[in-house]
Design an enzyme around this catalytic site. Structure first.
Site, short mmCIF file in Angstrom:
data_model
loop_
_atom_site.label_atom_id
_atom_site.label_comp_id
_atom_site.label_asym_id
_atom_site.label_seq_id
_atom_site.Cartn_x
_atom_site.Cartn_y
_atom_site.Cartn_z
N LYS A 140 0.63 -1.20 0.03
CA LYS A 140 -0.20 0.29 -0.02
C LYS A 140 0.67 0.89 0.14
O LYS A 140 1.50 1.55 0.24
CB LYS A 140 -0.99 0.04 1.37
CG LYS A 140 -1.97 -1.01 1.32
CD LYS A 140 -2.29 -1.33 2.74
CE LYS A 140 -3.82 -2.67 2.22
NZ LYS A 140 -4.94 -2.23 3.91
N TYR A 199 -11.98 -2.50 -3.70
CA TYR A 199 -12.64 -2.52 -2.33
C TYR A 199 -13.82 -2.61 -2.56
O TYR A 199 -14.68 -2.40 -1.59
CB TYR A 199 -11.88 -1.80 -1.31
CG TYR A 199 -10.70 -2.32 -1.18
CD1 TYR A 199 -10.53 -3.26 -0.08
CD2 TYR A 199 -9.96 -1.16 -0.98
CE1 TYR A 199 -8.97 -3.31 0.63
CE2 TYR A 199 -8.17 -1.21 0.05
CZ TYR A 199 -7.94 -2.30 0.46
OH TYR A 199 -6.80 -2.61 0.52
N PHE A 208 -15.71 3.10 6.99
CA PHE A 208 -14.51 3.83 6.60
C PHE A 208 -13.60 3.56 5.63
O PHE A 208 -13.04 3.80 4.85
CB PHE A 208 -13.25 2.75 7.65
CG PHE A 208 -13.13 1.02 7.40
CD1 PHE A 208 -12.51 0.64 6.04
CD2 PHE A 208 -14.22 0.27 8.30
CE1 PHE A 208 -12.38 -0.84 5.37
CE2 PHE A 208 -14.22 -0.76 7.80
CZ PHE A 208 -13.88 -1.06 6.83
N THR A 214 -5.39 -8.04 10.08
CA THR A 214 -6.19 -6.85 9.79
C THR A 214 -5.88 -5.68 10.18
O THR A 214 -5.11 -4.88 9.85
CB THR A 214 -7.27 -6.79 9.14
OG1 THR A 214 -7.64 -8.29 8.52
CG2 THR A 214 -7.91 -5.77 8.43
N ASN A 226 -1.74 0.40 7.17
CA ASN A 226 -1.33 -1.57 7.46
C ASN A 226 -0.38 -2.05 6.11
O ASN A 226 -0.53 -3.45 6.23
CB ASN A 226 -2.60 -2.68 7.89
CG ASN A 226 -3.79 -2.76 7.27
OD1 ASN A 226 -3.63 -2.41 6.10
ND2 ASN A 226 -4.85 -3.13 7.50
N HIS A 233 -1.86 -5.29 0.79
CA HIS A 233 -3.10 -5.87 0.99
C HIS A 233 -2.63 -7.47 0.74
O HIS A 233 -1.59 -7.82 -0.20
CB HIS A 233 -3.73 -5.51 0.07
CG HIS A 233 -4.83 -6.25 -1.23
ND1 HIS A 233 -6.53 -6.26 0.00
CD2 HIS A 233 -5.16 -7.50 -1.80
CE1 HIS A 233 -6.32 -7.18 -0.69
NE2 HIS A 233 -6.29 -8.04 -2.08
N GLU A 258 -8.94 -10.01 -8.33
CA GLU A 258 -7.79 -8.74 -7.75
C GLU A 258 -7.06 -8.76 -9.37
O GLU A 258 -6.44 -7.97 -9.88
CB GLU A 258 -7.23 -9.09 -7.02
CG GLU A 258 -8.66 -9.18 -5.61
CD GLU A 258 -7.80 -8.87 -4.22
OE1 GLU A 258 -6.58 -9.26 -4.14
OE2 GLU A 258 -8.71 -8.70 -3.31
P1 IDP Z 1 -7.77 -7.20 5.06
O1 IDP Z 1 -6.84 -6.24 4.23
O2 IDP Z 1 -6.71 -7.80 6.02
O3 IDP Z 1 -8.24 -9.01 4.16
P2 IDP Z 1 -10.26 -5.50 4.43
O4 IDP Z 1 -11.29 -6.23 5.85
O5 IDP Z 1 -10.47 -6.23 3.83
O6 IDP Z 1 -9.17 -6.36 5.43
O7 IDP Z 1 -10.91 -4.25 4.55
C1 IDP Z 1 -9.68 -3.85 3.62
C2 IDP Z 1 -8.98 -3.07 4.33
O8 IDP Z 1 -9.39 -1.99 4.56
C3 IDP Z 1 -7.31 -2.72 5.70
O9 IDP Z 1 -6.90 -3.84 5.17
C4 IDP Z 1 -7.27 -1.87 6.17
O10 IDP Z 1 -6.21 -0.98 5.58
C5 IDP Z 1 -9.29 -1.03 6.19
N1 IDP Z 1 -9.66 -1.12 6.87
C6 IDP Z 1 -10.28 -2.89 8.03
N2 IDP Z 1 -11.21 -2.23 8.51
C7 IDP Z 1 -10.44 -0.91 9.49
C8 IDP Z 1 -11.34 -0.08 10.10
O11 IDP Z 1 -12.16 -0.78 11.04
N3 IDP Z 1 -10.72 0.93 10.21
C9 IDP Z 1 -9.85 1.89 8.86
N4 IDP Z 1 -9.87 0.61 8.33
C10 IDP Z 1 -9.97 -0.76 8.21
MG MG Z 2 -9.92 -8.05 2.55
#
Ligand code: IDP
Ligand code: MG
Length: 151
Positions: free
Chosen positions: A9, A49, A57, A91, A112, A115, A126
């Site tokens: 990212k 997404y 968010f 996550t 974070n 991805h 994807e």
């Molecule tokens: P993942 O990346 O571990 O698959 P997902 O649930 O697909 O997690 O969410 C995509 C991205 O959205 C996450 O990697 C993170 O950057 C962001 N995200 C997920 N949950 C939250 C949240 O509660 N607050 C802010 N950002 C979030």
């Molecule tokens: Mg995801």
């Protein structure tokens, strides 16, 4: 052979963690089969997404992800999707074990750094979204597979 889509990212690119992430996948034994540095549009990220569209968010996620270039990669190998997720961690980085990428390099869920596809079906979706020209497998002399653009 299974494939997964792994993306560094914008914060991971800015902080210079691209090489570290590539190193871990190489060391584990996966094959780098496609790689591109790209500054994605918001529309492209909204598609990537699309399952999260209803989340509170979502707008800040799209802002974050479009804030700079990302490095998209396809990694190939046995159980690449599940193992890739394990290598990334949870996550929420604070829930990620030390030794995972998120567990070693970040603390904020909204920053974070990487991805990883969560299922084989989503990985293929994807890969098609990020590498629309396609990737193709050929034999490599020193290892199992290699993939390159069809054209
Ligand atoms: P993942 O990346 O571990 O698959 P997902 O649930 O697909 O997690 O969410 C995509 C991205 O959205 C996450 O990697 C993170 O950057 C962001 N995200 C997920 N949950 C939250 C949240 O509660 N607050 C802010 N950002 C979030
Ligand atoms: Mg995801």
């Amino acid at each position: 052979m299974e494939r997964t889509y792994i993306m560094v990212k914008p914060d991971g690119v800015e902080r210079g963690i691209v090489g570290e992430i590539i190193k871990r996948f190489e060391q584990r034994g996966f094959q780098l089969t496609a790689l591109e540095l790209i500054h994605p549009t918001k529309e492209h990220l909204e598609e990537h997404y699309c399952d999260l569209k209803g989340k509170g968010f979502f707008p800040s996620l799209i802002e974050y992800m479009s804030s700079g270039p990302v490095v998209g990669m396809v990694w190939t190998g046995k159980d690449a999707v599940k193992t890739g997720r394990k290598m990334l961690g949870e996550t929420n980085p604070l829930a990620s074990a030390p030794g995972t990428i998120r567990g070693d390099f970040c603390i904020e869920v909204g920053r974070n750094i990487c991805h990883g596809s969560d299922s084989v079906e989503n990985a293929e979706k994807e890969i098609a979204l990020w590498f629309p020209r396609g990737v193709k497998t050929v034999a490599r002399s020193h290892s199992i597979h290699s993939l390159f653009y069809e054209n």
